[in-house]
Design a protein around this motif. Structure first.
Motif, PDB file in Angstrom:
ATOM      1  N   GLY A 144      23.044  54.144  74.226  1.00 47.46           N
ATOM      2  CA  GLY A 144      23.752  54.834  73.156  1.00 47.46           C
ATOM      3  C   GLY A 144      23.772  54.073  71.845  1.00 47.46           C
ATOM      4  O   GLY A 144      24.237  54.581  70.827  1.00 47.46           O
ATOM      5  N   THR A 145      23.253  52.843  71.851  1.00 46.58           N
ATOM      6  CA  THR A 145      23.172  52.016  70.655  1.00 46.58           C
ATOM      7  C   THR A 145      22.136  50.933  70.928  1.00 46.58           C
ATOM      8  O   THR A 145      21.559  50.881  72.012  1.00 46.58           O
ATOM      9  CB  THR A 145      24.541  51.401  70.310  1.00 46.58           C
ATOM     10  N   SER A 146      21.878  50.091  69.949  1.00 48.65           N
ATOM     11  CA  SER A 146      20.915  49.015  70.147  1.00 48.65           C
ATOM     12  C   SER A 146      21.637  47.696  70.416  1.00 48.65           C
ATOM     13  O   SER A 146      22.794  47.511  70.040  1.00 48.65           O
ATOM     14  CB  SER A 146      20.001  48.879  68.920  1.00 48.65           C
ATOM     15  N   SER A 147      20.931  46.771  71.073  1.00 50.40           N
ATOM     16  CA  SER A 147      21.521  45.486  71.439  1.00 50.40           C
ATOM     17  C   SER A 147      20.832  44.352  70.683  1.00 50.40           C
ATOM     18  O   SER A 147      19.947  44.592  69.859  1.00 50.40           O
ATOM     19  CB  SER A 147      21.362  45.258  72.953  1.00 50.40           C
ATOM     20  N   ASP A 148      21.217  43.109  70.996  1.00 49.64           N
ATOM     21  CA  ASP A 148      20.611  41.958  70.331  1.00 49.64           C
ATOM     22  C   ASP A 148      19.297  41.532  70.969  1.00 49.64           C
ATOM     23  O   ASP A 148      18.693  40.539  70.562  1.00 49.64           O
ATOM     24  CB  ASP A 148      21.587  40.778  70.302  1.00 49.64           C
ATOM     25  N   GLY A 149      18.845  42.260  71.979  1.00 50.79           N
ATOM     26  CA  GLY A 149      17.566  41.957  72.609  1.00 50.79           C
ATOM     27  C   GLY A 149      17.628  40.921  73.701  1.00 50.79           C
ATOM     28  O   GLY A 149      16.626  40.665  74.376  1.00 50.79           O
ATOM     29  N   SER A 184      11.439  48.888  80.483  1.00 54.10           N
ATOM     30  CA  SER A 184      12.084  47.761  79.795  1.00 54.10           C
ATOM     31  C   SER A 184      11.182  47.262  78.679  1.00 54.10           C
ATOM     32  O   SER A 184       9.964  47.165  78.835  1.00 54.10           O
ATOM     33  CB  SER A 184      12.393  46.625  80.777  1.00 54.10           C
ATOM     34  N   VAL A 185      11.788  46.973  77.532  1.00 53.82           N
ATOM     35  CA  VAL A 185      11.051  46.486  76.362  1.00 53.82           C
ATOM     36  C   VAL A 185      11.659  45.153  75.945  1.00 53.82           C
ATOM     37  O   VAL A 185      12.868  45.068  75.698  1.00 53.82           O
ATOM     38  CB  VAL A 185      11.131  47.493  75.197  1.00 53.82           C
ATOM     39  N   ALA A 186      10.826  44.102  75.875  1.00 52.74           N
ATOM     40  CA  ALA A 186      11.319  42.761  75.557  1.00 52.74           C
ATOM     41  C   ALA A 186      10.483  42.147  74.437  1.00 52.74           C
ATOM     42  O   ALA A 186       9.251  42.177  74.486  1.00 52.74           O
ATOM     43  CB  ALA A 186      11.269  41.872  76.795  1.00 52.74           C
ATOM     44  N   TYR A 187      11.151  41.586  73.437  1.00 57.92           N
ATOM     45  CA  TYR A 187      10.487  40.893  72.327  1.00 57.92           C
ATOM     46  C   TYR A 187      10.445  39.410  72.685  1.00 57.92           C
ATOM     47  O   TYR A 187      11.481  38.744  72.730  1.00 57.92           O
ATOM     48  CB  TYR A 187      11.244  41.154  71.031  1.00 57.92           C
ATOM     49  N   VAL A 188       9.236  38.910  72.944  1.00 56.97           N
ATOM     50  CA  VAL A 188       9.133  37.608  73.613  1.00 56.97           C
ATOM     51  C   VAL A 188       8.541  36.479  72.778  1.00 56.97           C
ATOM     52  O   VAL A 188       8.892  35.308  72.981  1.00 56.97           O
ATOM     53  CB  VAL A 188       8.331  37.739  74.925  1.00 56.97           C
ATOM     54  N   LYS A 189       7.641  36.777  71.838  1.00 57.74           N
ATOM     55  CA  LYS A 189       6.987  35.692  71.100  1.00 57.74           C
ATOM     56  C   LYS A 189       6.841  36.032  69.620  1.00 57.74           C
ATOM     57  O   LYS A 189       6.661  37.186  69.234  1.00 57.74           O
ATOM     58  CB  LYS A 189       5.601  35.388  71.681  1.00 57.74           C
ATOM     59  N   GLY A 196      12.977  33.154  71.410  1.00 54.52           N
ATOM     60  CA  GLY A 196      14.295  32.542  71.544  1.00 54.52           C
ATOM     61  C   GLY A 196      15.388  33.328  70.841  1.00 54.52           C
ATOM     62  O   GLY A 196      15.138  34.280  70.099  1.00 54.52           O
ATOM     63  N   ARG A 197      16.617  32.907  71.046  1.00 55.17           N
ATOM     64  CA  ARG A 197      17.772  33.628  70.511  1.00 55.17           C
ATOM     65  C   ARG A 197      17.883  33.531  68.991  1.00 55.17           C
ATOM     66  O   ARG A 197      18.505  34.369  68.350  1.00 55.17           O
ATOM     67  CB  ARG A 197      19.062  33.093  71.143  1.00 55.17           C
ATOM     68  N   TYR A 198      17.311  32.482  68.394  1.00 57.18           N
ATOM     69  CA  TYR A 198      17.438  32.312  66.948  1.00 57.18           C
ATOM     70  C   TYR A 198      16.628  33.355  66.182  1.00 57.18           C
ATOM     71  O   TYR A 198      17.111  33.959  65.219  1.00 57.18           O
ATOM     72  CB  TYR A 198      16.984  30.913  66.531  1.00 57.18           C
TER      73      TYR A 198
END
Length: 285
Positions: A144-149, A184-189, A196-198
């Motif tokens: 229902g919304t977007s997250s911080d990934g 699932s969609v992940a932003y990895v590099k 990373g989280r930064y």
């Protein structure tokens, strides 16, 4: 260099969209077959332009009508997912009124949902069901919304009720047979280095972030790598009820996200490119 990169990419994005918008409108207006595949081709181009390299894991469902449920991190989810195969999205009704992006969403035949009005939920559910029963592949973001990934938010089960409806094929009524597939969609590099989280918030769009400044910031950075993983498809008959279905899809997306962020997504790679097939898409290709 970062400013120049952002300016060139943003100009390329806007110019290419403006050129193709009348063509897509014409195709939809007169029911031309290319209108289904053009958004897919455009998003593949956009991924190449921006420098998004998508690695696909798992097998997309190919047996007919399907509802895809995906975790939601960014506006980048749209070109990433739409580059995999022809599809449309389910979005909140406010998106329809956004300048420029609302028009793009309409041209991709997005289903707009009034999430704050329960009286409209049944109408939205029926529209989603009708589209899928007609053979469309729809993508729903159940958070229902977007997250911080970095995590998957709880999946809301309200619109999962579409999976309880029957798909009617001629005279055959296959009750509770709508296939639902988690993605699932992940932003990895970033530039070949684990993000990373930064750095992930530069691409994750959530909270009260303004869209255009975030768009500029993302375009100013280097190429990124994304892992999209298709999980085991199910029907509501197999899973039990819509709440169990939402929990199943949430769990699969969470597992896929964690695997990807920790570098454990080592399943055999599948492809990505033509509307009818999937093969790897290299950045800058």
């Amino acid at each position: 260099m970062a400013t120049a990169r952002a300016a060139v990419l943003l100009a390329g994005f806007i110019l290419s969209a403006v050129i193709l918008m009348p063509l897509q409108w014409f195709g939809l207006k007169f029911g031309l077959t290319y209108a289904r595949s053009l958004p897919n081709r455009y998003h593949r181009f956009l991924c190449r332009l921006v420098g998004i390299r998508v690695t696909v894991r798992g097998e997309p469902y190919r047996g007919g009508a399907c509802l895809i449920t995906a975790n939601h991190t960014s506006w980048l989810d749209i070109p990433v997912i739409a580059s995999l195969a022809p599809c449309s999205f389910v979005a909140k009704s406010e998106v329809a009124g956004w300048p420029f992006f609302g028009t793009l969403a309409k041209l991709q035949q997005t289903v707009f949902v009034e999430r704050e009005r329960r009286t409209r939920t049944v109408h939205s559910r029926n529209e989603i069901h009708t589209r899928i029963a007609a053979g469309d592949r729809l993508v729903l973001f159940p958070e229902g919304t977007s997250s911080d990934g970095n995590r998957v938010l709880p999946f809301k089960s309200a619109l999962m009720s579409v999976a309880q409806l029957a798909i009617v094929n001629g005279e055959e009524d296959r009750e509770d047979n709508l296939v639902v597939q988690p993605l699932s969609v992940a932003y990895v590099k970033l530039n070949g280095i684990p993000m990373g989280r930064y750095f992930r918030p530069f691409f994750a769009w959530y909270g009260d972030m303004e869209l255009f400044p975030h768009l500029w910031e993302a375009f100013s950075l280097g190429p990124i790598e994304v892992i999209a993983e298709f999980h085991e498809p199910v029907t509501i008959r197999e899973i039990g009820n819509r709440k169990a279905l939402a929990a199943y899809c949430e769990a699969r997306c969470q597992e896929g996200l964690v695997r990807a962020l920790h570098g454990r997504a080592d399943e055999p790679q599948v492809a990505l490119a033509a509307p009818q097939e999937i093969r790897p898409l290299a950045a800058g290709a």
